[in-house]
Structures are given as structure tokens and as C-alpha cells.
Design an enzyme around this catalytic site. Structure first.
Site, PDB file in Angstrom:
ATOM      1  N   TYR A  11       0.828  -1.222   0.000  1.00 31.55           N
ATOM      2  CA  TYR A  11       0.000   0.000   0.000  1.00 31.55           C
ATOM      3  C   TYR A  11       0.860   1.270   0.000  1.00 31.55           C
ATOM      4  O   TYR A  11       0.857   2.040  -0.968  1.00 31.55           O
ATOM      5  CB  TYR A  11      -0.934  -0.061   1.209  1.00 31.55           C
ATOM      6  CG  TYR A  11      -1.763   1.178   1.472  1.00 31.55           C
ATOM      7  CD1 TYR A  11      -2.368   1.886   0.436  1.00 31.55           C
ATOM      8  CD2 TYR A  11      -1.966   1.629   2.780  1.00 31.55           C
ATOM      9  CE1 TYR A  11      -3.142   3.015   0.690  1.00 31.55           C
ATOM     10  CE2 TYR A  11      -2.736   2.739   3.047  1.00 31.55           C
ATOM     11  CZ  TYR A  11      -3.320   3.433   2.003  1.00 31.55           C
ATOM     12  OH  TYR A  11      -4.083   4.543   2.264  1.00 31.55           O
ATOM     13  N   GLN A  34       3.758 -11.608  -1.111  1.00 28.76           N
ATOM     14  CA  GLN A  34       3.012 -12.325  -0.062  1.00 28.76           C
ATOM     15  C   GLN A  34       1.744 -11.542   0.284  1.00 28.76           C
ATOM     16  O   GLN A  34       0.664 -12.102   0.388  1.00 28.76           O
ATOM     17  CB  GLN A  34       3.927 -12.423   1.167  1.00 28.76           C
ATOM     18  CG  GLN A  34       3.431 -13.291   2.289  1.00 28.76           C
ATOM     19  CD  GLN A  34       4.221 -13.001   3.565  1.00 28.76           C
ATOM     20  OE1 GLN A  34       3.636 -12.631   4.579  1.00 28.76           O
ATOM     21  NE2 GLN A  34       5.525 -13.160   3.539  1.00 28.76           N
ATOM     22  N   THR A 117       6.165   2.967  12.855  1.00 25.96           N
ATOM     23  CA  THR A 117       4.736   3.108  13.147  1.00 25.96           C
ATOM     24  C   THR A 117       4.479   3.808  14.474  1.00 25.96           C
ATOM     25  O   THR A 117       5.302   3.722  15.402  1.00 25.96           O
ATOM     26  CB  THR A 117       4.088   1.706  13.203  1.00 25.96           C
ATOM     27  OG1 THR A 117       2.746   1.826  13.688  1.00 25.96           O
ATOM     28  CG2 THR A 117       4.809   0.773  14.160  1.00 25.96           C
ATOM     29  N   TYR A 141       3.220  -6.294  16.727  1.00 26.41           N
ATOM     30  CA  TYR A 141       3.620  -5.513  15.552  1.00 26.41           C
ATOM     31  C   TYR A 141       4.477  -4.319  15.982  1.00 26.41           C
ATOM     32  O   TYR A 141       5.586  -4.110  15.456  1.00 26.41           O
ATOM     33  CB  TYR A 141       2.358  -5.045  14.806  1.00 26.41           C
ATOM     34  CG  TYR A 141       2.627  -4.046  13.723  1.00 26.41           C
ATOM     35  CD1 TYR A 141       3.387  -4.386  12.616  1.00 26.41           C
ATOM     36  CD2 TYR A 141       2.119  -2.742  13.810  1.00 26.41           C
ATOM     37  CE1 TYR A 141       3.637  -3.454  11.617  1.00 26.41           C
ATOM     38  CE2 TYR A 141       2.364  -1.814  12.822  1.00 26.41           C
ATOM     39  CZ  TYR A 141       3.124  -2.173  11.734  1.00 26.41           C
ATOM     40  OH  TYR A 141       3.381  -1.248  10.746  1.00 26.41           O
ATOM     41  N   PHE A 169       1.257   7.508  11.430  1.00 25.32           N
ATOM     42  CA  PHE A 169       0.013   7.346  12.183  1.00 25.32           C
ATOM     43  C   PHE A 169      -0.950   6.601  11.244  1.00 25.32           C
ATOM     44  O   PHE A 169      -0.538   5.627  10.649  1.00 25.32           O
ATOM     45  CB  PHE A 169      -0.418   8.702  12.757  1.00 25.32           C
ATOM     46  CG  PHE A 169       0.413   9.002  14.009  1.00 25.32           C
ATOM     47  CD1 PHE A 169       1.804   9.168  13.911  1.00 25.32           C
ATOM     48  CD2 PHE A 169      -0.149   8.993  15.269  1.00 25.32           C
ATOM     49  CE1 PHE A 169       2.600   9.337  15.051  1.00 25.32           C
ATOM     50  CE2 PHE A 169       0.634   9.171  16.415  1.00 25.32           C
ATOM     51  CZ  PHE A 169       2.008   9.340  16.303  1.00 25.32           C
ATOM     52  N   ASN A 170      -2.203   6.973  11.100  1.00 25.45           N
ATOM     53  CA  ASN A 170      -3.111   6.121  10.310  1.00 25.45           C
ATOM     54  C   ASN A 170      -3.077   6.472   8.823  1.00 25.45           C
ATOM     55  O   ASN A 170      -3.728   7.446   8.404  1.00 25.45           O
ATOM     56  CB  ASN A 170      -4.526   6.213  10.876  1.00 25.45           C
ATOM     57  CG  ASN A 170      -4.637   5.480  12.197  1.00 25.45           C
ATOM     58  OD1 ASN A 170      -3.935   5.789  13.156  1.00 25.45           O
ATOM     59  ND2 ASN A 170      -5.482   4.477  12.248  1.00 25.45           N
TER      60      ASN A 170
END
Ligand code: UFG
Length: 326
Positions: A11, A34, A117, A141, A169-170
Site C-alpha cells: 500500500y 506475499q 509506526t 507488531y 500514524f493512520n
């Protein structure tokens, strides 16, 4: 300048490749597909299918291609899955990065931009969160990403090796062309889940908890457009080239939106009623996560372009309407 992008079929990786090519960089993508999508790899990027744990694959690649720096996305990134399959996460994320860094050093490649992250912070003590705040991940994670950051610090002390870690962040939204976007299997992220409901793939959206101490009881997150994240990677590569020092940056818009607000935005953008059901809280979800990105703005000169949630959701919807990945 020639860059290797690991996870360039994923992504955020695929969006970064598009931005790099737009700016005239040479791009080599390494991805084992994958979780990535071959359709997301830009036609002008050179593609190698392989796993970063395979040092022969990496050594061969570094011998065939002249690489000036690496942008490293290849990883597993589902929080829930990381709790049930921790060894997979340590293997793919920590061991995979170890092998990549080992091969970089062996082949005289000195600069790495690492995909980190907000999950490294866990339950925050202060909002907005700053880079030096306490780091106590609440999921595997986040633990793996923090372990990698610590490893990179040690490696940069011992070798001619520098890194920037970018703590997202998101991530949200899709490329303005609507050619590439967000598609995970299984899909667990809020905005794609809501848009799948609009498309009739789900009957309703489950809201995980409306009893948080927030303005409407639902969790608050800092949504940052994927193309703004892509720009930050380019600035991070240039920072490494010009400054030859390691650094860590948060990347967010600095404004929080609740789950209910995001769903309302999706209703407005799509014109669909979007039914919801309230369920109990999801384990490990902090109530509020909002970034201070002032460091990235002042040091990297980063300026997010997509600051309105309507625009972010609109780009995601443009992509979801015509999704072409298998
Ligand atoms: N949510 C729902 N229903 C859903 C999906 C999500 O209510 O069906 C809520 C979550 O509980 C959370 C918010 O929407 O409050 C956002 O959830 P996401 O799953 O979209 O994203 P997260 O905040 O859990 O995770 C994101 C990234 C992770 C990263 C983390 C950093 O996806 O990779 O931010 O905190 F680790």
C-alpha cells in the site's frame, strides 16, 4: 539517484514508488508478493520477486543494480495477526530487516529509510505524541518495529550506515489517479472496511467501543494521506544524502478524528447511509493517537497536502469504486 524499494507492491510502498518515478528517481522494487499486488507496481520500476530474508537474492540484486539508498517497507503489518502469530512477525519484520541491513553493509549501500509506526508508543502519556515520548508497545507488531529501530541505532554506531525511521500514524486514502490504493487481506482498517460496506461487501460497520473518554465515545486517530507519506520518504532520502546522520520522525496531520466522524465523512462522500453496530472495545486500541509532526516539518520541510478528511476519503472512494487488484 537509484533507489531500492522493498515492499514496493504494498500500500504505502506502491504510492512511494509512484511519487519517486514522478520526481525522476530510478526505482527498483523487491517484493515477494506475499501481501503486495503486482498490479500496484509502477510500469517504470524494475521489479524483482523475492524475499528479503534471502541474502543470496539481495546480494545478487545489489550486484546487478547500482543502488544509492534503500526505502524499506517489506513487512507484515496487521496488529491483530501479530498477536496470534508473533513468530511470523519477528521473522518477517525483525529477521527480514537484519538480513537486508547485513546485505546492504556487505554491498556498500549506506542509507536506509525505514517504515516504522505509531504503534511503537503504545498507550500515549501526552497528546500530541512527540518522538521522544515513552515507547511501550501494546502489540507484537509495534514491538517488532521498535526492536528494528533499536537494531538500526546499534548498526549505525558500528558501521558506515545511516537511517531515518518514519513513524506513520493512520495511513489513508489512495493515489489521485485512482490506479493504486489500499487492499489488505483480510481488510481490518476502518476506512476500507466502511467503503466495503458501501459496496455491499459487508452489511454494516462494527464500531469497536463507544465508551472511550472521547468527545463521542469512539477512538480518535490521526489520518494521514498515503501520498503525503510518500513525499516524506523522498525528503528522508534527500535528508540522508545531505546530512549523513540518522533521525526519527512522526508523520501525521496533527488532528484527530473519531471513528463516528470518519463514518460520517464516508456517508457524506459516498451518499450511502452506512449502517453501524456498536460492539465491545478491540483489545489493544488506545483511546487517542495524534501525532506532533513538527519535527518532520521543520527538519525535513515536510508539508502534508491532503489535510481535509473529506479529500482523504474521496480519494479512497475513487479507488474503491474501480478496484482492479485480484
Ligand atoms: N475500527 C472500528 N471498526 C472497524 C475497524 C476499525 O471501529 O471495523 C476502529 C478501531 O477500533 C480504531 C480505529 O477504527 O479505533 C482505526 O482502526 P484501524 O484498524 O483502521 O487502525 P489502527 O489505529 O488500529 O492501526 C493503525 C495502523 C497500524 C498501526 C497503528 C498505529 O493500521 O498499522 O495505526 O497505532 F500500527
Amino acid at each position: 539517484m537509484n533507489l531500492l524499494v522493498t515492499g514496493g507492491a504494498g500500500y504505502i510502498g506502491s504510492h512511494t514508488v509512484y511519487s519517486l518515478i514522478e520526481k525522476g528517481y530510478g526505482v527498483v522494487v523487491a517484493d515477494d508478493l506475499q501481501t503486495g499486488h503486482i498490479e500496484a507496481v509502477h510500469n517504470d520500476a524494475k521489479f524483482y520477486c523475492g524475499n528479503i530474508q534471502d541474502t543470496n537474492f539481495l546480494d545478487d540484486l545489489f550486484k546487478l543494480e547500482k543502488i544509492d539508498a534503500v526505502i524499506h517497507f517489506a513487512a507484515n503489518s496487521l496488529v491483530g495477526e501479530s498477536m496470534t502469530s508473533p513468530i511470523k512477525y519477528y521473522e518477517n519484520n525483525v529477521y527480514g530487516t537484519m538480513m537486508l541491513v547485513k546485505s546492504m553493509i556487505k554491498n556498500n549501500v549506506h542509507n536506509l529509510v525505514f517504515s516504522s509506526t505509531a504503534a511503537v508508543y503504545g498507550e500515549p502519556e501526552n497528546i500530541p505524541i512527540k518522538e521522544d515520548d515513552k515507547k511501550l508497545p501494546t502489540n507484537t507488531y509495534g514491538e517488532t518495529k521498535l526492536a528494528i529501530e533499536n537494531m538500526l541505532k546499534c548498526v549505525s554506531c558500528a558501521h558506515d550506515f545511516k537511517f531515518t525511521a518514519l513513524r506513520y500514524f493512520n495511513a489513508a486514502g489512495a493515489h489521485k489517479s485512482a490506479c493504486i490504493g489500499e487492499a489488505h487481506k483480510p481488510e481490518t482498517h476502518l476506512i476500507p472496511v466502511v467503503l466495503e460496506t458501501v459496496k455491499g461487501k459487508r452489511e454494516f460497520v462494527t464500531i469497536f467501543g463507544d465508551d472511550y473518554e472521547t468527545k463521542d465515545g469512539t477512538c480518535i486517530r490521526d489520518y494521514i494521506h498515503v501520498s503525503d507519506l510518500a513525499q516524506a520518504h523522498i525528503l528522508a532520502v534527500e535528508y540522508l544524502k545531505n546530512n549523513n546522520e540518522s533521525n526519527i520522525f512522526n508523520l501525521g496531520n496533527g488532528v484527530g478524528f473519531s471513528v463516528k466522524e470518519v463514518i460520517d465523512t464516508c456517508r457524506k462522500v459516498t451518499g450511502h447511509p452506512i449502517p453501524v453496530r456498536i460492539e465491545k472495545r478491540r483489545t489493544g486500541d488506545p483511546a487517542v493517537l495524534v501525532a506532533s509532526s513538527s519535527k518532520a516539518k521543520s527538519i525535513l520541510g515536510w508539508q502534508p497536502e491532503y489535510t481535509s478528511p473529506d479529500t482523504i476519503v474521496q480519494t479512497a472512494w475513487n479507488w474503491h469504486k474501480n478496484q482492479r487488484y485480484n
